[in-house]
Design a protein around this motif. Sequence first.
Motif, PDB file in Angstrom:
ATOM      1  N   SER A  93       0.807  -1.217   0.000  1.00  0.00           N
ATOM      2  CA  SER A  93       0.000   0.000   0.000  1.00  0.00           C
ATOM      3  C   SER A  93       0.838   1.263   0.000  1.00  0.00           C
ATOM      4  CB  SER A  93      -0.943   0.011   1.213  1.00  0.00           C
ATOM      5  OG  SER A  93      -0.205  -0.070   2.425  1.00  0.00           O
ATOM      6  N   GLY A  94       2.106   1.178   0.386  1.00  0.00           N
ATOM      7  CA  GLY A  94       2.934   2.367   0.433  1.00  0.00           C
ATOM      8  C   GLY A  94       3.775   2.583  -0.798  1.00  0.00           C
ATOM      9  N   ASN A  95       3.488   1.835  -1.872  1.00  0.00           N
ATOM     10  CA  ASN A  95       4.369   1.897  -3.043  1.00  0.00           C
ATOM     11  C   ASN A  95       3.621   2.290  -4.314  1.00  0.00           C
ATOM     12  OD1 ASN A  95       6.924   1.779  -4.136  1.00  0.00           O
ATOM     13  ND2 ASN A  95       6.922  -0.433  -4.411  1.00  0.00           N
ATOM     14  N   ASN A  96       2.556   3.106  -4.162  1.00  0.00           N
ATOM     15  CA  ASN A  96       1.869   3.706  -5.304  1.00  0.00           C
ATOM     16  C   ASN A  96       1.403   2.681  -6.329  1.00  0.00           C
ATOM     17  OD1 ASN A  96       0.835   5.922  -6.700  1.00  0.00           O
ATOM     18  ND2 ASN A  96       2.688   6.136  -7.945  1.00  0.00           N
ATOM     19  N   GLY A  97       0.804   1.598  -5.827  1.00  0.00           N
ATOM     20  CA  GLY A  97       0.222   0.611  -6.723  1.00  0.00           C
ATOM     21  C   GLY A  97       1.164  -0.459  -7.194  1.00  0.00           C
ATOM     22  N   ARG A  98       2.457  -0.284  -6.972  1.00  0.00           N
ATOM     23  CA  ARG A  98       3.436  -1.232  -7.499  1.00  0.00           C
ATOM     24  C   ARG A  98       3.271  -2.597  -6.828  1.00  0.00           C
ATOM     25  NH1 ARG A  98       8.155  -0.261 -10.208  1.00  0.00           N
ATOM     26  NH2 ARG A  98       7.998   1.970  -9.737  1.00  0.00           N
ATOM     27  N   PRO A  99       3.147  -3.681  -7.594  1.00  0.00           N
ATOM     28  CA  PRO A  99       3.003  -5.013  -7.001  1.00  0.00           C
ATOM     29  C   PRO A  99       4.322  -5.501  -6.421  1.00  0.00           C
ATOM     30  CG  PRO A  99       3.086  -5.164  -9.392  1.00  0.00           C
ATOM     31  CD  PRO A  99       3.081  -3.700  -9.071  1.00  0.00           C
ATOM     32  N   LEU A 100       4.220  -6.280  -5.355  1.00  0.00           N
ATOM     33  CA  LEU A 100       5.390  -6.846  -4.691  1.00  0.00           C
ATOM     34  C   LEU A 100       5.333  -8.361  -4.832  1.00  0.00           C
ATOM     35  CD1 LEU A 100       7.867  -6.546  -2.795  1.00  0.00           C
ATOM     36  CD2 LEU A 100       6.268  -6.690  -0.870  1.00  0.00           C
ATOM     37  N   THR A 101       6.237  -8.933  -5.623  1.00  0.00           N
ATOM     38  CA  THR A 101       6.263 -10.385  -5.796  1.00  0.00           C
ATOM     39  C   THR A 101       7.105 -11.011  -4.702  1.00  0.00           C
ATOM     40  OG1 THR A 101       8.120 -10.198  -7.343  1.00  0.00           O
ATOM     41  CG2 THR A 101       5.910 -10.292  -8.283  1.00  0.00           C
ATOM     42  N   VAL A 102       6.623 -12.159  -4.195  1.00  0.00           N
ATOM     43  CA  VAL A 102       7.318 -12.866  -3.121  1.00  0.00           C
ATOM     44  C   VAL A 102       7.407 -14.338  -3.476  1.00  0.00           C
ATOM     45  CG1 VAL A 102       6.551 -11.235  -1.358  1.00  0.00           C
ATOM     46  CG2 VAL A 102       5.170 -13.255  -1.834  1.00  0.00           C
ATOM     47  N   SER A 103       8.248 -15.063  -2.770  1.00  0.00           N
ATOM     48  CA  SER A 103       8.396 -16.489  -3.014  1.00  0.00           C
ATOM     49  C   SER A 103       7.149 -17.238  -2.564  1.00  0.00           C
ATOM     50  CB  SER A 103       9.609 -17.029  -2.256  1.00  0.00           C
ATOM     51  OG  SER A 103       9.377 -16.984  -0.855  1.00  0.00           O
ATOM     52  N   ARG A 104       6.956 -18.421  -3.117  1.00  0.00           N
ATOM     53  CA  ARG A 104       5.834 -19.265  -2.684  1.00  0.00           C
ATOM     54  C   ARG A 104       5.934 -19.552  -1.193  1.00  0.00           C
ATOM     55  NH1 ARG A 104       2.199 -23.622  -4.415  1.00  0.00           N
ATOM     56  NH2 ARG A 104       2.632 -23.162  -6.597  1.00  0.00           N
ATOM     57  N   GLU A 105       7.137 -19.857  -0.710  1.00  0.00           N
ATOM     58  CA  GLU A 105       7.291 -20.198   0.701  1.00  0.00           C
ATOM     59  C   GLU A 105       6.850 -19.049   1.592  1.00  0.00           C
ATOM     60  OE1 GLU A 105      10.714 -21.878   3.791  1.00  0.00           O
ATOM     61  OE2 GLU A 105      11.263 -21.184   1.793  1.00  0.00           O
ATOM     62  N   GLN A 106       7.309 -17.832   1.298  1.00  0.00           N
ATOM     63  CA  GLN A 106       6.901 -16.680   2.113  1.00  0.00           C
ATOM     64  C   GLN A 106       5.409 -16.445   1.996  1.00  0.00           C
ATOM     65  OE1 GLN A 106       8.919 -12.923   1.353  1.00  0.00           O
ATOM     66  NE2 GLN A 106       7.164 -11.752   2.120  1.00  0.00           N
ATOM     67  N   ALA A 107       4.891 -16.496   0.744  1.00  0.00           N
ATOM     68  CA  ALA A 107       3.475 -16.213   0.520  1.00  0.00           C
ATOM     69  C   ALA A 107       2.590 -17.196   1.270  1.00  0.00           C
ATOM     70  CB  ALA A 107       3.163 -16.252  -0.972  1.00  0.00           C
ATOM     71  N   GLU A 108       2.903 -18.483   1.203  1.00  0.00           N
ATOM     72  CA  GLU A 108       2.011 -19.463   1.805  1.00  0.00           C
ATOM     73  C   GLU A 108       2.080 -19.437   3.329  1.00  0.00           C
ATOM     74  OE1 GLU A 108       2.396 -23.219  -0.297  1.00  0.00           O
ATOM     75  OE2 GLU A 108       0.958 -22.449  -1.763  1.00  0.00           O
ATOM     76  N   GLN A 109       3.164 -18.943   3.888  1.00  0.00           N
ATOM     77  CA  GLN A 109       3.178 -18.703   5.325  1.00  0.00           C
ATOM     78  C   GLN A 109       2.245 -17.545   5.670  1.00  0.00           C
ATOM     79  OE1 GLN A 109       7.288 -18.080   6.349  1.00  0.00           O
ATOM     80  NE2 GLN A 109       7.770 -20.261   6.357  1.00  0.00           N
ATOM     81  N   GLU A 110       2.290 -16.481   4.872  1.00  0.00           N
ATOM     82  CA  GLU A 110       1.461 -15.308   5.137  1.00  0.00           C
ATOM     83  C   GLU A 110       0.002 -15.531   4.746  1.00  0.00           C
ATOM     84  OE1 GLU A 110       4.903 -11.884   4.640  1.00  0.00           O
ATOM     85  OE2 GLU A 110       3.574 -12.267   2.955  1.00  0.00           O
ATOM     86  N   LEU A 111      -0.241 -16.458   3.829  1.00  0.00           N
ATOM     87  CA  LEU A 111      -1.603 -16.734   3.387  1.00  0.00           C
ATOM     88  C   LEU A 111      -2.377 -17.626   4.359  1.00  0.00           C
ATOM     89  CD1 LEU A 111      -0.867 -17.164  -0.395  1.00  0.00           C
ATOM     90  CD2 LEU A 111      -2.707 -15.733   0.491  1.00  0.00           C
ATOM     91  N   GLN A 112      -1.696 -18.245   5.299  1.00  0.00           N
ATOM     92  CA  GLN A 112      -2.404 -19.077   6.270  1.00  0.00           C
ATOM     93  C   GLN A 112      -3.405 -18.221   7.045  1.00  0.00           C
ATOM     94  OE1 GLN A 112      -0.083 -21.676   8.764  1.00  0.00           O
ATOM     95  NE2 GLN A 112       1.410 -22.064   7.165  1.00  0.00           N
ATOM     96  N   GLY A 113      -4.653 -18.623   7.014  1.00  0.00           N
ATOM     97  CA  GLY A 113      -5.706 -17.887   7.703  1.00  0.00           C
ATOM     98  C   GLY A 113      -6.372 -16.824   6.854  1.00  0.00           C
ATOM     99  N   LEU A 114      -5.788 -16.478   5.701  1.00  0.00           N
ATOM    100  CA  LEU A 114      -6.418 -15.498   4.822  1.00  0.00           C
ATOM    101  C   LEU A 114      -7.568 -16.156   4.059  1.00  0.00           C
ATOM    102  CD1 LEU A 114      -3.871 -13.945   5.582  1.00  0.00           C
ATOM    103  CD2 LEU A 114      -3.722 -13.144   3.224  1.00  0.00           C
ATOM    104  N   LYS A 115      -8.553 -15.326   3.660  1.00  0.00           N
ATOM    105  CA  LYS A 115      -9.740 -15.860   2.999  1.00  0.00           C
ATOM    106  C   LYS A 115      -9.947 -15.215   1.635  1.00  0.00           C
ATOM    107  CE  LYS A 115     -12.176 -17.290   7.164  1.00  0.00           C
ATOM    108  NZ  LYS A 115     -13.469 -17.289   7.895  1.00  0.00           N
ATOM    109  N   GLN A 116     -10.590 -15.983   0.774  1.00  0.00           N
ATOM    110  CA  GLN A 116     -10.834 -15.502  -0.584  1.00  0.00           C
ATOM    111  C   GLN A 116     -11.795 -14.321  -0.577  1.00  0.00           C
ATOM    112  OE1 GLN A 116     -12.615 -18.384  -3.206  1.00  0.00           O
ATOM    113  NE2 GLN A 116     -11.799 -17.393  -5.023  1.00  0.00           N
ATOM    114  N   GLN A 117     -11.462 -13.287  -1.329  1.00  0.00           N
ATOM    115  CA  GLN A 117     -12.320 -12.104  -1.436  1.00  0.00           C
ATOM    116  C   GLN A 117     -13.422 -12.387  -2.448  1.00  0.00           C
ATOM    117  OE1 GLN A 117     -10.851  -9.129   0.424  1.00  0.00           O
ATOM    118  NE2 GLN A 117     -13.057  -9.114   0.623  1.00  0.00           N
ATOM    119  N   VAL A 118     -14.675 -12.324  -2.035  1.00  0.00           N
ATOM    120  CA  VAL A 118     -15.757 -12.771  -2.913  1.00  0.00           C
ATOM    121  C   VAL A 118     -16.892 -11.755  -3.062  1.00  0.00           C
ATOM    122  CG1 VAL A 118     -15.317 -15.219  -2.440  1.00  0.00           C
ATOM    123  CG2 VAL A 118     -16.938 -13.960  -1.002  1.00  0.00           C
ATOM    124  N   HIS A 119     -16.761 -10.541  -2.502  1.00  0.00           N
ATOM    125  CA  HIS A 119     -17.920  -9.649  -2.472  1.00  0.00           C
ATOM    126  C   HIS A 119     -18.093  -8.828  -3.748  1.00  0.00           C
ATOM    127  CE1 HIS A 119     -14.721  -6.903  -1.403  1.00  0.00           C
ATOM    128  NE2 HIS A 119     -15.535  -5.873  -1.355  1.00  0.00           N
TER     129      HIS A 119
END
Length: 298
Positions: A126-152
């Motif tokens: 959010s602090g980088n003016n829209g620029r996407p931040l790519t991360v490794s699968r290992e880091q992402a899947e640790q951070e994705l634990q407990g996150l939910k799919q956005q469906v609204h």
Amino acid sequence: MKFYPSKLLAVVLSGMIILPLSTFAQVETSAFGNGYTPVASVSAPQAQIVYYRSAGSNEKAAAHVYVDGEYQAALLSGGYTTFCVAAGSHSLGAWVNDAPGYQGKNQQPYRDTLVAGKTYFVKVDSGNNGRPLTVSREQAEQELQGLKQQVHTLSRASSVQQCQYKASQYKDYTLSGDVLFAFGKSARRDVSGQGEEAVRQLVSQIKQGTVNVNHITVTGHTDAIGSASANQRLGLQRAQTVRRMIIENGIPARSVSAESAGSNEPVSQQCSGSRAERISCMAPDRRVVVRVDANRLE
């Protein structure tokens, strides 16, 4: 890939109408779908993107995700979206406080060539003016634990396609929790000698029986004794310990993830009596399941 490193203004995609916070408060409970589970690999000629926003963000506005200048999703804190595009050149970005100028719709400065058959994990910065931040699968899947799919909201991105996944070849191995750990224990130092040998033999079987180990998911299961939150935590801690042991025995760390089912998937039935009797009866519930998938990581 060269992209660099709540209550919300809900988006209703009929003419991109922005609703006030009071309206979103009424639909917040239905804004999320299922929790994240590791994604399978897509078939060429597609590329897959998992775009997520870490839990605990202080931002109260949506992070509007755009693909080639067209709306894909409005991510809340703790939400993610998964989508596929044809391999090739695409722009991606996520803008917080995007209205009313809709920078992501009118600007697409972050573009790269996405490779066929590859999955990209992209985090909202959010602090980088829209620029996407790519991360490794290992880091992402640790951070994705407990996150939910956005469906609204619904995607309006014309370049987004229905994902075509490769056929997965799973094989499950079950380790007894009572063989691995003393009751209620989960740390590496708590693993019994019998547990050490069980994991060594398991890794040997995996190496012998699988030509190409692409991903291993380690899931900790507990019995129903104790609170649900404590069981969820214990299951994860045990899975993380077994993950560490699998890596110690020669499986690459990037290929192994850990998660918890807590006490949600029991296999015992109608256990009653004293606490000791229930502990004995529920022994099959205390287990660690190691799922080997031959077609997941790229």
